[in-house]
Write a protein that holds these residues in place. Structure first.
Motif, PDB file in Angstrom:
ATOM      1  N   SER A 140      -2.219  46.063   6.101  1.00 39.12           N
ATOM      2  CA  SER A 140      -0.977  46.076   6.863  1.00 39.12           C
ATOM      3  C   SER A 140      -0.886  47.260   7.819  1.00 39.12           C
ATOM      4  O   SER A 140      -0.065  47.259   8.741  1.00 39.12           O
ATOM      5  CB  SER A 140       0.221  46.081   5.919  1.00 39.12           C
ATOM      6  N   ASN A 183      -1.439  45.401  15.175  1.00 40.62           N
ATOM      7  CA  ASN A 183      -1.048  43.996  15.146  1.00 40.62           C
ATOM      8  C   ASN A 183      -2.086  43.080  15.796  1.00 40.62           C
ATOM      9  O   ASN A 183      -2.351  41.978  15.314  1.00 40.62           O
ATOM     10  CB  ASN A 183       0.307  43.804  15.830  1.00 40.62           C
ATOM     11  N   MET A 238       4.078  42.924   7.703  1.00 38.05           N
ATOM     12  CA  MET A 238       3.364  41.777   8.267  1.00 38.05           C
ATOM     13  C   MET A 238       4.204  40.504   8.300  1.00 38.05           C
ATOM     14  O   MET A 238       3.710  39.454   8.732  1.00 38.05           O
ATOM     15  CB  MET A 238       2.081  41.530   7.453  1.00 38.05           C
ATOM     16  N   LEU A 246       4.295  38.533  11.614  1.00 39.15           N
ATOM     17  CA  LEU A 246       3.031  38.182  12.269  1.00 39.15           C
ATOM     18  C   LEU A 246       2.815  36.663  12.406  1.00 39.15           C
ATOM     19  O   LEU A 246       2.277  36.224  13.427  1.00 39.15           O
ATOM     20  CB  LEU A 246       1.851  38.826  11.534  1.00 39.15           C
ATOM     21  N   SER A 288       3.377  41.751   2.444  1.00 37.31           N
ATOM     22  CA  SER A 288       3.655  43.038   3.081  1.00 37.31           C
ATOM     23  C   SER A 288       4.849  42.913   4.021  1.00 37.31           C
ATOM     24  O   SER A 288       4.900  42.004   4.857  1.00 37.31           O
ATOM     25  CB  SER A 288       2.421  43.512   3.869  1.00 37.31           C
ATOM     26  N   LEU A 329      -6.034  37.047  11.013  1.00 35.26           N
ATOM     27  CA  LEU A 329      -5.247  35.946  10.458  1.00 35.26           C
ATOM     28  C   LEU A 329      -5.576  34.612  11.116  1.00 35.26           C
ATOM     29  O   LEU A 329      -5.484  33.558  10.472  1.00 35.26           O
ATOM     30  CB  LEU A 329      -3.752  36.248  10.614  1.00 35.26           C
ATOM     31  N   THR A 358      -0.586  35.519   3.053  1.00 37.05           N
ATOM     32  CA  THR A 358      -1.038  36.906   3.144  1.00 37.05           C
ATOM     33  C   THR A 358       0.083  37.809   3.651  1.00 37.05           C
ATOM     34  O   THR A 358       0.311  38.906   3.125  1.00 37.05           O
ATOM     35  CB  THR A 358      -2.250  37.008   4.083  1.00 37.05           C
ATOM     36  N   CYS A 359       0.808  37.340   4.658  1.00 37.53           N
ATOM     37  CA  CYS A 359       1.845  38.169   5.278  1.00 37.53           C
ATOM     38  C   CYS A 359       3.054  38.371   4.379  1.00 37.53           C
ATOM     39  O   CYS A 359       3.790  39.356   4.513  1.00 37.53           O
ATOM     40  CB  CYS A 359       2.277  37.556   6.603  1.00 37.53           C
TER      41      CYS A 359
END
Length: 468
Positions: A22, A26, A51, A54, A48, A33, A44-45
């Motif tokens: 993280s 970006n 994130m 994202l 965090s 990603l 995944t995001c």
């Protein structure tokens, strides 16, 4: 056993390592990603806080699950598609949007509305729908085929703006009414790629295709008597697999840019396809792929003076799944007719589990062909590739003949047989033929010298390779 203090230290190290992701910029995170599926990127995001936004910044949104996963997660696909598209900034271009989903009226409507809004408010370069049905073809009666086609029509009528912006569309297991496919083509104005799997307009129906932007068209199975490509000025790639009828299964009309033609069939009838007739209006094909399904040869060798005009641009020929008992000499007619041919590849394989019936295993497949001139030479063929090579006279004589004819050939690549575990499990009573593929370096060197041993042979044994 570790102490509590040791376990806490390990947990802290793992957390620190996990958090490193993280802390990346970006643009680098987005690059990472976009290399995984969008659903995995979302998961995944979630881990965090930094994130969380994202997924709404991705330039590629690809939701591509298996049928088994879609049965469980079709609702998730609809929800994620809506949340990502509705929260995006209009300033970020979507370079690719692909959504694979099950044909379910309520879920389809949600996905269609979300995609239509994104098309109206955001920059979107390419959009694709791959629409699966909750039943595979083996479990689809005609009633289900008609039902799925009706549901697709309802979806199309409810979300015409979404379909109007699609560049790719993949459909399966549908039996349309007479004008339904025409309506799909009219609605999908931007369409560049269209795929029908087990789709038709009724048994022995005729499909007439006209579209100004279609570049790629694929048909697999289905019950069309004839597919007529009447007006496709930008079509470059055409694939037609397993047509049911023998009389003119494919009619090529105005397709001035067609460069790649892929045809697959088992050829269980006595009819053969004449390339001179099929390509009478098309002289632009550069890549030709013919798959014989380990059955009989269903293309007719023709005289060079008949075929030469239609094969003038041909550069590569791939002949797949030739039956092992076939004499390969007939394939030389491509060399005589296609003076610009550069690569010839064929695969010899008695792939039993894909054959139509066990009865067809004994079918004779020899195709007779005689050269128009024994002194014929080909100056452009540079590579010959054979999969399923065996050290018998059928193969060695063919290679020797090719080396003698193709005076500028540079590489001959000979691969071993392919192996199919399903064949062995499905037909345990049918023993595989003993392999004579060379294994040792001594066997390979000996075979190279044997093939190129003729005094008239110009080619060198060094150009013969055994990559297996």
């Amino acid at each position: 056993m570790k102490s509590n203090r040791g376990r806490r230290r390990d947990m802290q190290i793992a957390a620190d390592n996990g958090d490193r992701l993280s802390k990346l910029p970006n643009d680098l995170l987005l690059n990472i990603l976009e290399r995984v599926g969008t659903l995995d990127a979302v998961r995944t995001c979630i881990l965090s806080r930094q994130m969380l936004k994202l997924p709404t910044m991705l330039s590629q949104i690809v939701i591509d699950l298996s049928l088994r996963d879609l049965v469980r997660m079709n609702g998730v696909v609809a929800d994620v598609t809506d949340k990502i598209l509705s929260a995006r900034s209009p300033q970020i271009t979507i370079h690719k949007l692909k959504v694979k989903f099950l044909l379910s009226p309520s879920r389809c409507l949600s996905i269609g509305k979300s995609v239509a809004r994104a098309m109206a408010t955001q920059k979107l370069d390419a959009a694709e729908f791959e629409i699966l049905t909750p039943r595979d073809f083996q479990n689809c009666t005609e009633a289900y085929l008609l039902l799925f086609a009706a549901q697709l029509n309802n979806f199309l009528h409810a979300c015409p703006d979404a379909f109007a912006g699609l560049t790719r569309l993949h459909l399966q297991n549908m039996r349309f009414a007479e004008l339904d496919i025409t309506n799909i083509l009219i609605t999908c104005k931007r369409l560049e790629s269209l795929c029908f799997v087990e789709c038709d307009a009724g048994i022995c129906s005729v499909l007439n295709v006209e579209h100004a932007r279609l570049v790629e068209f694929t048909i697999a199975f289905g019950e069309f008597k004839t597919v007529e490509l009447s007006y496709l000025p930008k079509l470059q790639r055409m694939t037609y697999n397993y047509w049911p009828c023998d009389d003119n299964p494919l009619v090529l009309g105005f397709v001035p840019q067609l460069s790649e033609l892929n045809l697959t069939n088992a050829g269980l009838s006595d009819k053969t396809l004449e390339l001179s007739q099929l390509l009478a209006n098309v002289h632009t094909v550069r890549d030709l792929y013919l798959n014989f399904h380990s059955e009989k040869i269903w293309v007719r060798p023709e005289c060079s003076w008949v075929l030469a005009p239609v094969l003038a641009q041909l550069r590569t020929v791939n002949l797949d799944n030739l039956p092992e008992e076939c004499d390969f000499a007939w394939t030389m007619f491509f060399l005589e007719a296609a003076q610009c041919l550069e690569e010839l590849c064929f695969t010899v394989w008695d792939h039993k589990c894909c054959r139509e019936s066990q009865k067809s295993f004994s079918k004779k497949t020899d195709v007779k062909w005689e050269p128009s001139s024994i002194h014929f030479k080909h100056k452009n063929l540079c590579k010959l590739t054979i999969y399923g090579f065996q050290s018998d006279k059928n193969f060695t004589s063919y290679i020797r003949r090719t080396m003698k004819t193709a005076v500028n050939i540079q590489e001959i690549s000979l691969h071993d047989r392919k192996v199919c575990k399903i064949c062995a499990e499905k037909f345990p009573q049918m023993e595989a033929r003993p392999s004579s593929y060379p294994r040792t370096d001594e066997e390979k060197d000996s075979l190279r010298k044997k093939i190129a041993a003729k005094p008239t042979m110009v080619a060198s044994p060094a150009m013969i390779h055994f990559p297996s």
